[in-house]
Design a protein around this motif. Structure first.
Motif, mmCIF file in Angstrom:
data_model
loop_
_atom_site.group_PDB
_atom_site.id
_atom_site.type_symbol
_atom_site.label_atom_id
_atom_site.label_comp_id
_atom_site.label_asym_id
_atom_site.label_seq_id
_atom_site.Cartn_x
_atom_site.Cartn_y
_atom_site.Cartn_z
ATOM 1 N N GLU A 28 -5.378 -41.267 -85.119
ATOM 2 C CA GLU A 28 -4.331 -41.111 -86.125
ATOM 3 C C GLU A 28 -3.643 -42.455 -86.329
ATOM 4 O O GLU A 28 -3.435 -43.195 -85.355
ATOM 5 N N THR A 29 -3.313 -42.771 -87.573
ATOM 6 C CA THR A 29 -2.646 -44.033 -87.868
ATOM 7 C C THR A 29 -1.330 -44.124 -87.100
ATOM 8 O O THR A 29 -0.525 -43.189 -87.141
ATOM 9 N N PRO A 30 -1.105 -45.198 -86.377
ATOM 10 C CA PRO A 30 0.140 -45.304 -85.585
ATOM 11 C C PRO A 30 1.366 -45.333 -86.491
ATOM 12 O O PRO A 30 1.333 -45.882 -87.600
ATOM 13 N N LYS A 31 2.426 -44.754 -85.995
ATOM 14 C CA LYS A 31 3.675 -44.715 -86.756
ATOM 15 C C LYS A 31 4.479 -45.987 -86.476
ATOM 16 O O LYS A 31 4.849 -46.263 -85.342
ATOM 17 N N VAL A 32 4.723 -46.743 -87.525
ATOM 18 C CA VAL A 32 5.513 -47.971 -87.409
ATOM 19 C C VAL A 32 6.574 -47.969 -88.498
ATOM 20 O O VAL A 32 6.410 -47.352 -89.544
ATOM 21 N N THR A 33 7.647 -48.680 -88.243
ATOM 22 C CA THR A 33 8.742 -48.753 -89.200
ATOM 23 C C THR A 33 8.443 -49.805 -90.262
ATOM 24 O O THR A 33 8.173 -50.962 -89.946
ATOM 25 N N THR A 34 8.467 -49.383 -91.524
ATOM 26 C CA THR A 34 8.218 -50.318 -92.629
ATOM 27 C C THR A 34 9.438 -50.507 -93.529
ATOM 28 O O THR A 34 9.384 -51.291 -94.466
ATOM 29 N N ALA A 35 10.522 -49.805 -93.244
ATOM 30 C CA ALA A 35 11.713 -49.916 -94.090
ATOM 31 C C ALA A 35 12.463 -51.220 -93.809
ATOM 32 O O ALA A 35 12.493 -51.715 -92.680
ATOM 33 N N ASP A 36 13.060 -51.776 -94.857
ATOM 34 C CA ASP A 36 13.945 -52.952 -94.762
ATOM 35 C C ASP A 36 13.255 -54.196 -94.204
ATOM 36 O O ASP A 36 13.910 -55.067 -93.622
#
Length: 467
Positions: A28-36
């Motif tokens: 599963e694609t790892p969850k990373v923060t892309t906001a800001d």
């Protein structure tokens, strides 16, 4: 019977899938923060210059020609293409692992026994030398019960995609490097032109100071100061020419060419692309090739961890061989058939800690790949933010710099006029204003260069140049 056989195959296949799912995990694609990630740029518009073809971003025909030559001939890009070929071959090999191996063996063996070693009674006469003729086919197949082969294939596929993404990352970087070097080159041309014009102007000033000295309007110190001011400008010319030569050479390396002159236009004819739309930061995941490559590297490491887990479980191998074997070549095809079938399960019991070490290593490499993915994403956001701010500050400086140059130009004219007609003015005032004007003009070129290169860097940071 056929129906029962088919049902048996279905049941066996279903059982293999269940057993495989118990050992290996689905990616599963790892969850990373892309906001800001862009900082102070919280737009919701998904339009981005990353989707522009590079020919639409650069309107200089000479630059377009250089970029195309680089894409055709650059050696780093060619190496990246070869890495793709290697990854393709590895993937093909991992796919072939699902198929049984098949080997052919043809041999002739001549053997002679020692009569003394056989200890036969006296008078026994036996042929001690024999020839054996043998031809056989052998095959071996490993059942993918725990998903080891499937995971290895997926890892190879991820590596293939990763090398393709890395190749695209090389391409985007190459376009940016060529464009930045080109702009740096024409900026150096402009600085050299300004310096040469300054030298010409200061040469005239020296002649003027000599004439004023003869008219007793200035003293000898003014003449010497004017000459020193001239030399101060002249001494910078060799360094500018050296920088131009080195930049040309660096560009030729990018183009895989021997050192030579670069055909180019001038700085004044450049029009920076101004519609700098960035899209949303989440788009970096699909637009930045290096971000994609980092995620695919993590994916490959994830599948390698799955492979390491399967070594703790038994493997099922089927082997078979058969052929012809005889002592007389004339009887090779008569009653000489032989075969054997072997089915075996191998369960690791004690492997000196190899399986545990393999799994620990794979898990650590997977975690490293995840951290690299996170780092690449954060770096990409930093590069976008830096490029945007560099463009903004360059635009602000251009406006102020133009006013500064205009004021300094007037200051030089005024002080030179005052020097001719007023004894209250000395040459130090002229000297200061001329030096300040030259510095401002050269800085103005740097401001223009910063603006042009900020567009290039923003385009690359957003993932442009490969679509």
């Amino acid at each position: 019977m056929k129906l029962i056989y088919k049902h048996s195959l279905v049941i066996i296949g279903f059982a293999v899938l269940i057993l495989s799912a118990c050992v290996t995990q689905k990616y599963e694609t790892p969850k990373v923060t892309t906001a800001d990630l862009y900082r102070d740029n919280n737009t919701t518009d998904t339009t981005t210059i990353a989707n522009l073809p590079w020919k639409n971003l650069f309107n200089d025909a000479n630059l377009q020609t250089l970029i195309q030559q680089g894409l055709n001939e650059n050696l780093d890009l060619k190496q990246a293409i070869e890495r793709i070929r290697i990854a393709q071959a590895t993937l093909q090999q991992s796919r072939a692992a699902f198929l049984p191996t098949l080997q052919a063996d043809v041999s002739v063996t001549d053997a002679k026994q020692s009569q003394a070693a056989l200890n036969f009674p006296p008078g026994v006469n036996i042929n001690l030398e024999t020839q054996t003729y043998r031809a056989q086919l052998s095959t071996s197949w490993e059942a993918d019960i725990w998903g080891k082969l499937s995971s290895a294939k997926r890892a190879s596929y991820a590596n293939l995609l990763q090398t393709d993404a890395a190749k695209r990352a090389v391409q985007t970087q190459l376009i940016a490097n060529i464009a930045n070097a080109y702009y740096n080159l024409i900026a150096l041309d402009k600085q050299l032109k300004i310096t040469l014009e300054t030298v010409k102007s200061r040469t005239n000033n020296v002649e003027t100071m000599k004439a004023l000295k003869e008219g007793a309007l200035v003293n000898g110190a003014a003449v010497v100061q004017s000459e020193a001011n001239l030399y101060a400008a002249e001494v910078t010319i060799p360094d500018l020419k050296r920088s131009i030569r080195e930049t040309e050479n660096a560009l030729n390396v990018l183009l895989a060419r021997v050192p030579g002159t670069i055909l180019r236009s001038d700085l004044d004819s450049q029009t920076p692309y101004s519609d700098l739309q960035t899209g949303v930061s989440a788009q970096l995941l699909k637009n930045r090739p290096d971000v994609q490559a980092a995620e695919l590297s993590f994916r490959a490491a994830f599948e390698n961890t799955n492979v390491a887990k399967t070594f703790f479980y038994p493997s099922l191998t089927l082997t078979a061989s058969g052929g012809l074997s005889t002592l007389q070549l004339a009887d090779f095809f008569n009653n000489s058939v032989f075969y054997n079938l072997i089915g075996g399960i191998t369960q690791p019991i004690f492997a000196r800690g190899q399986n545990k070490a393999r799994l620990t290593t794979a898990q650590a490499q997977q975690q490293q790949a995840f951290y690299t993915f996170q780092q690449t994403l954060l770096t990409s956001g930093q590069e976008v933010s830096n490029a945007l701010y560099a463009y903004q500050t360059a635009t602000e400086k251009e406006t102020t710099r133009a006013k500064q140059i205009a004021s300094l130009t007037k200051a030089v004219d005024f002080t030179q006029e005052l020097l001719r007609y007023s004894s209250a003015t000395n040459y130090t005032d002229v000297l200061t204003s001329e030096q300040s004007l030259l510095a401002a003009q050269l800085s103005g070129v740097s401001d223009r260069l910063q603006k042009l290169q900020a567009v290039v860097n923003l385009y690359r940071a957003l993932g442009g140049g490969w679509k």
